[in-house]
Design a protein around this motif. Structure first.
Motif, mmCIF file in Angstrom:
data_model
loop_
_atom_site.group_PDB
_atom_site.id
_atom_site.type_symbol
_atom_site.label_atom_id
_atom_site.label_comp_id
_atom_site.label_asym_id
_atom_site.label_seq_id
_atom_site.Cartn_x
_atom_site.Cartn_y
_atom_site.Cartn_z
ATOM 1 N N ASP A 54 34.683 103.419 98.712
ATOM 2 C CA ASP A 54 33.876 102.206 98.761
ATOM 3 C C ASP A 54 34.208 101.269 97.591
ATOM 4 O O ASP A 54 34.846 101.660 96.615
ATOM 5 N N ALA A 55 33.769 100.022 97.693
ATOM 6 C CA ALA A 55 34.109 98.982 96.709
ATOM 7 C C ALA A 55 33.635 99.335 95.297
ATOM 8 O O ALA A 55 34.352 99.102 94.326
ATOM 9 N N ARG A 56 32.466 99.889 95.170
ATOM 10 C CA ARG A 56 31.953 100.254 93.845
ATOM 11 C C ARG A 56 32.836 101.316 93.190
ATOM 12 O O ARG A 56 33.162 101.232 92.008
ATOM 13 N N THR A 57 33.222 102.317 93.958
ATOM 14 C CA THR A 57 34.085 103.380 93.435
ATOM 15 C C THR A 57 35.474 102.838 93.133
ATOM 16 O O THR A 57 36.095 103.245 92.142
ATOM 17 N N GLN A 58 35.960 101.903 93.936
ATOM 18 C CA GLN A 58 37.258 101.284 93.655
ATOM 19 C C GLN A 58 37.239 100.599 92.293
ATOM 20 O O GLN A 58 38.185 100.743 91.504
ATOM 21 N N ARG A 59 36.177 99.865 91.997
ATOM 22 C CA ARG A 59 36.066 99.196 90.693
ATOM 23 C C ARG A 59 36.035 100.218 89.564
ATOM 24 O O ARG A 59 36.666 100.028 88.523
ATOM 25 N N TRP A 60 35.306 101.300 89.767
ATOM 26 C CA TRP A 60 35.242 102.351 88.759
ATOM 27 C C TRP A 60 36.626 102.963 88.525
ATOM 28 O O TRP A 60 37.049 103.151 87.379
ATOM 29 N N ILE A 61 37.340 103.273 89.609
ATOM 30 C CA ILE A 61 38.680 103.867 89.494
ATOM 31 C C ILE A 61 39.614 102.930 88.739
ATOM 32 O O ILE A 61 40.345 103.365 87.838
ATOM 33 N N ILE A 62 39.611 101.644 89.082
ATOM 34 C CA ILE A 62 40.456 100.672 88.367
ATOM 35 C C ILE A 62 40.139 100.720 86.872
ATOM 36 O O ILE A 62 41.050 100.755 86.032
ATOM 37 N N GLY A 63 38.862 100.736 86.511
ATOM 38 C CA GLY A 63 38.471 100.781 85.104
ATOM 39 C C GLY A 63 38.960 102.035 84.402
ATOM 40 O O GLY A 63 39.448 101.973 83.268
ATOM 41 N N VAL A 64 38.847 103.181 85.066
ATOM 42 C CA VAL A 64 39.304 104.440 84.467
ATOM 43 C C VAL A 64 40.810 104.389 84.243
ATOM 44 O O VAL A 64 41.304 104.759 83.170
ATOM 45 N N VAL A 65 41.553 103.927 85.232
ATOM 46 C CA VAL A 65 43.016 103.888 85.099
ATOM 47 C C VAL A 65 43.421 102.884 84.025
ATOM 48 O O VAL A 65 44.330 103.156 83.229
ATOM 49 N N GLU A 66 42.759 101.736 83.953
ATOM 50 C CA GLU A 66 43.065 100.778 82.887
ATOM 51 C C GLU A 66 42.806 101.398 81.516
ATOM 52 O O GLU A 66 43.636 101.279 80.606
ATOM 53 N N GLU A 67 41.677 102.075 81.382
ATOM 54 C CA GLU A 67 41.300 102.674 80.108
ATOM 55 C C GLU A 67 42.251 103.803 79.696
ATOM 56 O O GLU A 67 42.532 103.983 78.517
ATOM 57 N N ARG A 68 42.766 104.530 80.676
ATOM 58 C CA ARG A 68 43.582 105.710 80.373
ATOM 59 C C ARG A 68 45.049 105.534 80.774
ATOM 60 O O ARG A 68 45.795 106.506 80.878
ATOM 61 N N ARG A 69 45.456 104.281 80.959
ATOM 62 C CA ARG A 69 46.824 103.996 81.416
ATOM 63 C C ARG A 69 47.875 104.621 80.504
ATOM 64 O O ARG A 69 48.855 105.194 80.980
ATOM 65 N N ALA A 70 47.727 104.508 79.192
ATOM 66 C CA ALA A 70 48.719 105.069 78.259
ATOM 67 C C ALA A 70 48.827 106.587 78.431
ATOM 68 O O ALA A 70 49.931 107.144 78.414
ATOM 69 N N GLU A 71 47.709 107.237 78.620
ATOM 70 C CA GLU A 71 47.701 108.688 78.832
ATOM 71 C C GLU A 71 48.411 109.053 80.138
ATOM 72 O O GLU A 71 49.193 110.015 80.195
ATOM 73 N N ILE A 72 48.150 108.287 81.184
ATOM 74 C CA ILE A 72 48.783 108.527 82.485
ATOM 75 C C ILE A 72 50.283 108.309 82.377
ATOM 76 O O ILE A 72 51.087 109.124 82.854
ATOM 77 N N GLU A 73 50.680 107.217 81.735
ATOM 78 C CA GLU A 73 52.107 106.913 81.588
ATOM 79 C C GLU A 73 52.812 107.998 80.770
ATOM 80 O O GLU A 73 53.915 108.429 81.116
ATOM 81 N N LYS A 74 52.193 108.446 79.699
ATOM 82 C CA LYS A 74 52.778 109.507 78.872
ATOM 83 C C LYS A 74 52.977 110.771 79.712
ATOM 84 O O LYS A 74 54.048 111.402 79.679
ATOM 85 N N ALA A 75 51.981 111.145 80.501
ATOM 86 C CA ALA A 75 52.085 112.328 81.360
ATOM 87 C C ALA A 75 53.181 112.146 82.410
ATOM 88 O O ALA A 75 53.907 113.099 82.726
ATOM 89 N N TRP A 76 53.318 110.933 82.927
ATOM 90 C CA TRP A 76 54.368 110.636 83.912
ATOM 91 C C TRP A 76 55.743 110.946 83.331
ATOM 92 O O TRP A 76 56.536 111.674 83.921
ATOM 93 N N TYR A 77 56.024 110.387 82.151
ATOM 94 C CA TYR A 77 57.341 110.575 81.550
ATOM 95 C C TYR A 77 57.550 112.006 81.055
ATOM 96 O O TYR A 77 58.679 112.498 81.074
#
Length: 84
Positions: A54-77
Motif C-alpha cells: 500500500d501507499a503508506r508502506t511504500q513511503r516508509w520503505i523509500i524512507g528506510v532505503v534512503e536512510e540506509r542506502r550507504a549500508e545497502i550499497e556497502k553490502a552489495w559490493y
C-alpha cells in the motif's frame, strides 16, 4: 539470497544472481503475505517494481532505503565485488 537487514518484518535483500550483465545496485524488499518490491538506489531511491504494497508502506520503505542506502550499497559490493 543474502539478507542485508530486516525491519518491521520486511526483509531487505539481494538475489545472488542479479542478471548478466549485473544490474546496477538495488535492493529487494518483501514481507510474507504483504507484497514485494525492488528499488533502485541511484540516482535517487525509487521503485523499479512493486506488488501488493500500500501507499503508506511504500513511503516508509523509500524512507528506510534512503536512510540506509550507504549500508545497502556497502553490502552489495561486499557480496558482488567491485565498486562500480
Amino acid at each position: 539470497m543474502p539478507i542485508v537487514f530486516t525491519e518491521r518484518g520486511f526483509r531487505f535483500y539481494f538475489y545472488s544472481n542479479e542478471g548478466d550483465p549485473r544490474e546496477p545496485p538495488h535492493v529487494h524488499v518483501a514481507k510474507r503475505g504483504a507484497g514485494d518490491a525492488k528499488l533502485w538506489l541511484y540516482p535517487e531511491v525509487r521503485f523499479a517494481g512493486r506488488s501488493g504494497i500500500d501507499a503508506r508502506t511504500q513511503r516508509w520503505i523509500i524512507g528506510v532505503v534512503e536512510e540506509r542506502r550507504a549500508e545497502i550499497e556497502k553490502a552489495w559490493y561486499e557480496h558482488f565485488g567491485g565498486s562500480d
